[in-house]
Design a protein around this motif. Structure first.
Motif, PDB file in Angstrom:
ATOM      1  N   SER A 187       0.862  -1.177   0.000  1.00 13.80           N
ATOM      2  CA  SER A 187       0.000   0.000   0.000  1.00 13.80           C
ATOM      3  C   SER A 187       0.902   1.232   0.000  1.00 13.80           C
ATOM      4  CB  SER A 187      -0.890   0.035   1.245  1.00 13.80           C
ATOM      5  OG  SER A 187      -1.686  -1.131   1.324  1.00 13.80           O
ATOM      6  N   LYS A 188       0.541   2.209  -0.776  1.00 16.77           N
ATOM      7  CA  LYS A 188       1.391   3.403  -0.831  1.00 16.77           C
ATOM      8  C   LYS A 188       0.561   4.597  -1.290  1.00 16.77           C
ATOM      9  CE  LYS A 188       5.709   2.979  -1.989  1.00 16.77           C
ATOM     10  NZ  LYS A 188       6.999   2.801  -2.708  1.00 16.77           N
ATOM     11  N   THR A 189       0.856   5.756  -0.691  1.00 19.51           N
ATOM     12  CA  THR A 189       0.291   7.020  -1.159  1.00 19.51           C
ATOM     13  C   THR A 189       1.382   7.791  -1.876  1.00 19.51           C
ATOM     14  OG1 THR A 189      -1.350   7.143   0.628  1.00 19.51           O
ATOM     15  CG2 THR A 189      -0.791   9.197  -0.491  1.00 19.51           C
ATOM     16  N   ILE A 190       1.139   8.072  -3.145  1.00 21.53           N
ATOM     17  CA  ILE A 190       2.100   8.785  -3.985  1.00 21.53           C
ATOM     18  C   ILE A 190       1.561  10.190  -4.210  1.00 21.53           C
ATOM     19  CG2 ILE A 190       3.217   8.843  -6.254  1.00 21.53           C
ATOM     20  CD1 ILE A 190       2.729   5.756  -6.326  1.00 21.53           C
ATOM     21  N   ASN A 191       2.381  11.184  -3.947  1.00 22.92           N
ATOM     22  CA  ASN A 191       1.944  12.569  -4.111  1.00 22.92           C
ATOM     23  C   ASN A 191       2.354  13.109  -5.469  1.00 22.92           C
ATOM     24  OD1 ASN A 191       0.670  13.117  -1.566  1.00 22.92           O
ATOM     25  ND2 ASN A 191       2.699  12.979  -0.634  1.00 22.92           N
ATOM     26  N   MET A 192       1.362  13.555  -6.197  1.00 25.50           N
ATOM     27  CA  MET A 192       1.580  14.121  -7.523  1.00 25.50           C
ATOM     28  C   MET A 192       1.764  15.630  -7.394  1.00 25.50           C
ATOM     29  SD  MET A 192      -0.996  13.611 -10.750  1.00 25.50           S
ATOM     30  CE  MET A 192      -0.652  14.234 -12.388  1.00 25.50           C
ATOM     31  N   GLU A 193       2.919  16.125  -7.782  1.00 25.97           N
ATOM     32  CA  GLU A 193       3.217  17.557  -7.728  1.00 25.97           C
ATOM     33  C   GLU A 193       3.530  18.049  -9.133  1.00 25.97           C
ATOM     34  OE1 GLU A 193       5.992  18.967  -4.778  1.00 25.97           O
ATOM     35  OE2 GLU A 193       5.676  17.176  -3.565  1.00 25.97           O
ATOM     36  N   ILE A 194       2.624  18.808  -9.694  1.00 27.04           N
ATOM     37  CA  ILE A 194       2.836  19.334 -11.035  1.00 27.04           C
ATOM     38  C   ILE A 194       3.218  20.807 -10.986  1.00 27.04           C
ATOM     39  CG2 ILE A 194       1.787  19.669 -13.316  1.00 27.04           C
ATOM     40  CD1 ILE A 194       2.222  16.734 -12.445  1.00 27.04           C
ATOM     41  N   ALA A 195       2.650  21.525 -10.035  1.00 26.31           N
ATOM     42  CA  ALA A 195       2.940  22.956  -9.929  1.00 26.31           C
ATOM     43  C   ALA A 195       2.734  23.399  -8.484  1.00 26.31           C
ATOM     44  CB  ALA A 195       2.033  23.748 -10.859  1.00 26.31           C
ATOM     45  N   ARG A 196       3.223  24.578  -8.186  1.00 26.05           N
ATOM     46  CA  ARG A 196       3.025  25.157  -6.858  1.00 26.05           C
ATOM     47  C   ARG A 196       2.021  26.301  -6.939  1.00 26.05           C
ATOM     48  NH1 ARG A 196       8.641  25.226  -3.435  1.00 26.05           N
ATOM     49  NH2 ARG A 196       9.389  23.154  -4.022  1.00 26.05           N
ATOM     50  N   LEU A 197       1.505  26.661  -5.769  1.00 29.70           N
ATOM     51  CA  LEU A 197       0.671  27.846  -5.699  1.00 29.70           C
ATOM     52  C   LEU A 197       1.519  29.087  -5.988  1.00 29.70           C
ATOM     53  CD1 LEU A 197      -1.382  27.061  -2.460  1.00 29.70           C
ATOM     54  CD2 LEU A 197      -2.238  27.028  -4.808  1.00 29.70           C
ATOM     55  N   HIS A 198       0.867  30.203  -6.256  1.00 23.01           N
ATOM     56  CA  HIS A 198       1.599  31.436  -6.524  1.00 23.01           C
ATOM     57  C   HIS A 198       2.358  31.925  -5.280  1.00 23.01           C
ATOM     58  CE1 HIS A 198      -2.427  32.479  -5.081  1.00 23.01           C
ATOM     59  NE2 HIS A 198      -1.896  33.581  -4.583  1.00 23.01           N
ATOM     60  N   THR A 199       2.024  31.372  -4.113  1.00 27.97           N
ATOM     61  CA  THR A 199       2.740  31.690  -2.881  1.00 27.97           C
ATOM     62  C   THR A 199       3.999  30.838  -2.714  1.00 27.97           C
ATOM     63  OG1 THR A 199       1.392  30.076  -1.692  1.00 27.97           O
ATOM     64  CG2 THR A 199       0.626  32.366  -1.699  1.00 27.97           C
ATOM     65  N   MET A 200       4.246  29.937  -3.701  1.00 31.71           N
ATOM     66  CA  MET A 200       5.368  28.999  -3.711  1.00 31.71           C
ATOM     67  C   MET A 200       5.137  27.796  -2.812  1.00 31.71           C
ATOM     68  SD  MET A 200       7.076  30.295  -6.036  1.00 31.71           S
ATOM     69  CE  MET A 200       8.413  29.102  -6.040  1.00 31.71           C
ATOM     70  N   ASN A 201       3.946  27.694  -2.192  1.00 32.14           N
ATOM     71  CA  ASN A 201       3.620  26.515  -1.407  1.00 32.14           C
ATOM     72  C   ASN A 201       3.415  25.310  -2.312  1.00 32.14           C
ATOM     73  OD1 ASN A 201       2.540  28.989   0.200  1.00 32.14           O
ATOM     74  ND2 ASN A 201       2.689  27.364   1.722  1.00 32.14           N
ATOM     75  N   LYS A 202       3.897  24.161  -1.861  1.00 32.65           N
ATOM     76  CA  LYS A 202       3.708  22.933  -2.620  1.00 32.65           C
ATOM     77  C   LYS A 202       2.246  22.515  -2.556  1.00 32.65           C
ATOM     78  CE  LYS A 202       8.346  20.986  -2.001  1.00 32.65           C
ATOM     79  NZ  LYS A 202       9.116  19.827  -1.474  1.00 32.65           N
ATOM     80  N   LEU A 203       1.768  21.951  -3.650  1.00 32.66           N
ATOM     81  CA  LEU A 203       0.404  21.471  -3.712  1.00 32.66           C
ATOM     82  C   LEU A 203       0.443  20.026  -4.202  1.00 32.66           C
ATOM     83  CD1 LEU A 203      -2.275  22.763  -3.043  1.00 32.66           C
ATOM     84  CD2 LEU A 203      -2.582  23.320  -5.438  1.00 32.66           C
ATOM     85  N   LYS A 204       0.034  19.102  -3.326  1.00 28.44           N
ATOM     86  CA  LYS A 204       0.159  17.680  -3.625  1.00 28.44           C
ATOM     87  C   LYS A 204      -1.216  17.062  -3.881  1.00 28.44           C
ATOM     88  CE  LYS A 204       4.234  17.308  -0.631  1.00 28.44           C
ATOM     89  NZ  LYS A 204       4.817  16.649   0.564  1.00 28.44           N
ATOM     90  N   VAL A 205      -1.275  16.208  -4.900  1.00 26.49           N
ATOM     91  CA  VAL A 205      -2.482  15.451  -5.194  1.00 26.49           C
ATOM     92  C   VAL A 205      -2.218  13.999  -4.808  1.00 26.49           C
ATOM     93  CG1 VAL A 205      -4.101  14.718  -6.975  1.00 26.49           C
ATOM     94  CG2 VAL A 205      -3.056  16.994  -7.104  1.00 26.49           C
TER      95      VAL A 205
END
Length: 321
Positions: free
Chosen positions: A18-36
């Motif tokens: 079992s694994k959760t993989i975080n998809m990161e394509i872009a960051r918010l304009h605040t430079m915060n990471k956004l993970k799917v």
């Protein structure tokens, strides 16, 4: 049928893992990471790979709740094969309570996307290249937009016996034949050989327990059919067969005013039935909105105010015999 190992975004998941993989394509304009989060559950025995996903439109959160319940109730732990859950695909829209991506595009109209295109296009490209090649079956959960409430329904392309059989298994209250739309996720997946059921139920920015229950029960029947359902779970048959819809039409407002809804979504109405009233706010006029023919109401407008020409009800015009 998956290989012994599945690799998504450089992360390998083996049988029994079992694994959760975080998809990161872009960051918010605040430079915060956004993970799917991509939540992968694999049985020790190989088998089909099923994707349950929601939130292509960020404001359609009832689908997110259905996939969340599949995870929380451990329905996503398969007897065999692999179940991948993505409760929120458009995380940008989810944060902003918006249908679109920050670039103003509808993610469900930009597939297959482009590796160097718009933000939505890049996201679509990564979905199709990193995740979909592993998938055999997909159930994509949606809700109605713009205050329009959809009766729980499955949508499939016409003249496809295999999808028809899967829709029979899912057995939502209604099944609607609808052609694939160019640029849609469903169309792109179908071109890659993935068998897709599109579930519609409820409306944007709303959680409805009846819709949620229908989605969860259908997903369990779907997994049981593939011999993937967790043996600790039971899939109950639906009490009645799904109503198959070949054609449907919109009933539009003939006047502007306050909408007084007199019927419920999912109801069978007769020709001439008064299904709503449109009134002015000053008590001088009241106009009846009547059913143009016999049919099921499969979508209703919950907005308190309508303008002349607004879609108010979606009614079936031809059922499959």
């Amino acid at each position: 049928m998956a290989d012994s190992d599945i690799t998504i975004l450089g992360e390998t998941v083996s049988l029994g893992e079992s694994k959760t993989i975080n998809m990161e394509i872009a960051r918010l304009h605040t430079m915060n990471k956004l993970k799917v989060p991509i939540i992968v559950e694999r049985a020790t025995e190989d088998g089909p790979v099923v994707l349950f996903c929601a939130g292509l439109h960020g404001d359609e959160i009832n689908g997110t709740e259905i996939v969340r319940q599949l995870i929380v109730r451990k329905i996503n732990k398969p007897k065999r094969g692999t179940i991948i859950c993505m409760p929120v695909i458009n995380i940008f829209g989810f944060i902003n309570k918006s249908r679109e991506f920050p670039d103003g595009r509808d993610l469900n109209r930009v597939f297959p996307g482009s590796q160097r295109g718009s933000l939505a296009g890049r996201f679509a490209w990564h979905l199709l290249h990193e995740i979909i090649p592993h998938i055999d079956y997909c159930v994509d959960f949606h809700a109605g937009g713009a205050s329009r409430f959809n009766a729980p329904q499955i949508r499939i392309v016409p003249n496809n016996p295999e999808l028809r059989a899967l829709a029979d298994v899912f057995n939502a209250p209604f099944t609607l034949y609808s052609k694939n739309i160019a640029g849609s996720f469903r169309n792109a997946c179908g071109r890659l050989g993935v068998k897709v059921l599109l579930f519609e139920g409820g409306k944007s920015l709303d959680l409805n327990p009846v819709v949620t229950r229908e989605g969860v029960k259908g997903a369990k029947r779907f997994l049981a059919h593939l011999d993937m359902l967790n043996p600790k779970k039971n899939a109950k048959p639906a009490p009645v067969p799904s109503v198959y819809i070949e054609r449907s039409v919109w009933i539009r407002a003939s006047y502007s005013g306050l909408l007084q809804n007199l019927t419920s979504v999912g109801k069978l109405v007769e020709k001439g039935d008064v299904i709503a009233l449109i009134t002015d706010p000053f008590g001088k006029s009241e106009h009846a909105l009547k059913a143009p023919h016999r049919g099921y109401i499969i979508n209703g407008n919950d907005a308190p105010i309508v303008y002349q020409g607004d879609a108010v009800f979606h009614i079936t015009s031809k059922l499959e015999e």
